[in-house]
Design an enzyme around this catalytic site. Sequence first.
Site, PDB file in Angstrom:
ATOM      1  N   GLU A   1       0.793  -1.109  -0.078  1.00 28.56           N
ATOM      2  CA  GLU A   1      -0.009  -0.067   0.043  1.00 28.56           C
ATOM      3  C   GLU A   1       0.908   1.195  -0.111  1.00 28.56           C
ATOM      4  O   GLU A   1       1.811   1.518   0.820  1.00 28.56           O
ATOM      5  CB  GLU A   1      -1.023   0.070   1.270  1.00 28.56           C
ATOM      6  CG  GLU A   1      -1.762   1.133   1.114  1.00 28.56           C
ATOM      7  CD  GLU A   1      -2.912   1.045   2.712  1.00 28.56           C
ATOM      8  OE1 GLU A   1      -3.141  -0.250   2.992  1.00 28.56           O
ATOM      9  OE2 GLU A   1      -3.619   1.930   2.804  1.00 28.56           O
TER      10      GLU A   1
ATOM     11  N   LYS B   1      -7.005  -1.065  11.850  1.00 31.69           N
ATOM     12  CA  LYS B   1      -6.309  -1.391  10.570  1.00 31.69           C
ATOM     13  C   LYS B   1      -5.450  -0.660  10.259  1.00 31.69           C
ATOM     14  O   LYS B   1      -4.291  -0.702   9.627  1.00 31.69           O
ATOM     15  CB  LYS B   1      -7.409  -1.500   9.347  1.00 31.69           C
ATOM     16  CG  LYS B   1      -7.128  -2.087   8.140  1.00 31.69           C
ATOM     17  CD  LYS B   1      -6.307  -1.149   7.168  1.00 31.69           C
ATOM     18  CE  LYS B   1      -5.948  -1.733   5.674  1.00 31.69           C
ATOM     19  NZ  LYS B   1      -5.363  -0.836   4.728  1.00 31.69           N
TER      20      LYS B   1
ATOM     21  N   HIS C   1      -2.068   9.946  -1.003  1.00 30.80           N
ATOM     22  CA  HIS C   1      -2.158   8.701  -2.060  1.00 30.80           C
ATOM     23  C   HIS C   1      -2.042   9.059  -3.616  1.00 30.80           C
ATOM     24  O   HIS C   1      -1.444   8.450  -4.230  1.00 30.80           O
ATOM     25  CB  HIS C   1      -3.465   8.015  -1.801  1.00 30.80           C
ATOM     26  CG  HIS C   1      -3.641   7.264  -0.691  1.00 30.80           C
ATOM     27  ND1 HIS C   1      -4.629   7.311   0.045  1.00 30.80           N
ATOM     28  CD2 HIS C   1      -2.806   6.051  -0.276  1.00 30.80           C
ATOM     29  CE1 HIS C   1      -4.496   6.317   1.341  1.00 30.80           C
ATOM     30  NE2 HIS C   1      -3.517   5.774   0.855  1.00 30.80           N
TER      31      HIS C   1
HETATM   32  C1  MEV Z   1      -6.039   3.066   5.134  1.00 27.18           C
HETATM   33  O1  MEV Z   1      -5.295   1.660   4.830  1.00 27.18           O
HETATM   34  C2  MEV Z   1      -5.847   2.981   6.595  1.00 27.18           C
HETATM   35  C3  MEV Z   1      -6.651   4.159   7.259  1.00 27.18           C
HETATM   36  O2  MEV Z   1      -8.256   3.871   6.693  1.00 27.18           O
HETATM   37  C4  MEV Z   1      -6.898   4.031   8.804  1.00 27.18           C
HETATM   38  C5  MEV Z   1      -7.656   5.063   9.480  1.00 27.18           C
HETATM   39  O3  MEV Z   1      -8.833   5.372   8.823  1.00 27.18           O
HETATM   40  O4  MEV Z   1      -7.406   5.389  10.508  1.00 27.18           O
HETATM   41  C6  MEV Z   1      -6.363   5.301   6.712  1.00 27.18           C
END
Ligand code: MEV
Length: 421
Positions: free
Chosen positions: A84, A262, A376
Amino acid sequence: MNDSKKSSQVSGFYKMPIKKRVEFVKKYANLTNEEEKLFSSCLDLETADRMIENVLGTFELPLGIAVNFKINGKDYLVPMTIEESSVVAAASNAAKIARIQGGFTTECTDPLMIGQMQVVKIDDVAKAAQSIMNHKKELLELANAQDKILVKFGGGAKDLEVRILDSPLGKMIVAHIIVDVRDAMGANAVNTMCEALAPMVEELTGGKVRLKILSNLADKRIVKAKAVFDKEKMGGEKIVDAFIQSYILASIDPYRAATHNKGIMNGIDSVIIATGNDFRAIEAGAHAYASRNGQYTSLSTYYKDKNGNLVGELEIPMAVGIVGGAGNIHPKARLCKKILGIKTAQELAEIVASVGLAQNFAAVFALSTVGIQKGHMSLHAKNIAVMAGASGDLIEKIANQLIKEGNIKLDRAKEIFNEIK
Ligand code: MEV
């Protein structure tokens, strides 16, 4: 390079060509020429064939380095393996902000893993449980006879606990053996002990030992990381307040907590994979621990200190090893451990937790301010430029133009490519 003189603080690391980054890390970690070559090589098929079954080939993921980490006063360059975009950059930026107030501080428990023995078909569970506890000394001795080396290094079976559980099949016993696994992840040592104890447990209880396996809810092997994130660097106290409002949702709502956690695991898994550890075990432990009070919640907590700075804390089970397993076999995992310069599994656990906290801070910070899409876009635009046919300097040129126009689409990239090629 002398350890105390090493600084992981590098500005513009991301702008360096790959060759220069490799040179920097080689010097920093005293890598040999052979080790340097590993960065651009793949896992050889013979090794892969010894790691899993039915091998056809290998599957590559990018290996990056997070910079700026200071943990317990020591600098680290942190290898991260992940598909990622933005994760490595986000960890590095968060570590840079944390450095202003001294970096990360951590603490961790002894490396204690739990092995479970499930005993069924017992007539009197209370008497059977007592019988196990009455023979605790013999059971621990038998467990320790399975791994004399572990015992020699100060580890081994340390304790025994018995739980009586109600189930749809009637009452059953689960005996837990608590094993100090030192620098190993511990699955092999613990599973071997559980299997060795089963006949004696059956004799003591008159029951049948069904499951004999470690628990991935490693709640006796906990690491805590903490950092203070400078309010000025974050953009002022209003931003700190916005951050805390965003965080609070993860503390009360499982839907948000899953996403929040996550983000933590983005950082944690990247280091876990780079060091050849078992990311499924870490994931299982993390999410089970996040539910320990009956509702799934955030693994991290945030609050303001008396100066208005943001304090972040992460508490998580961390069953990682630096000896045995894939981390010993995979040449790149060995290389990553050398880059980290770690001496114990606990030190690795402390780094991993710090990266998890950094990652979480970075994600919630972005979400409470500009959003995450901006971060991103740069890599995304570059990928679109490549898809449009660009190579070399043209990639950056086209990507910049796409971002400037706020239109990161393949059709537009192709048009620009045809105009300027
Ligand atoms: C994306 O890989 C992880 C996030 O969704 C974590 C979050 O929302 O705190 C950006």
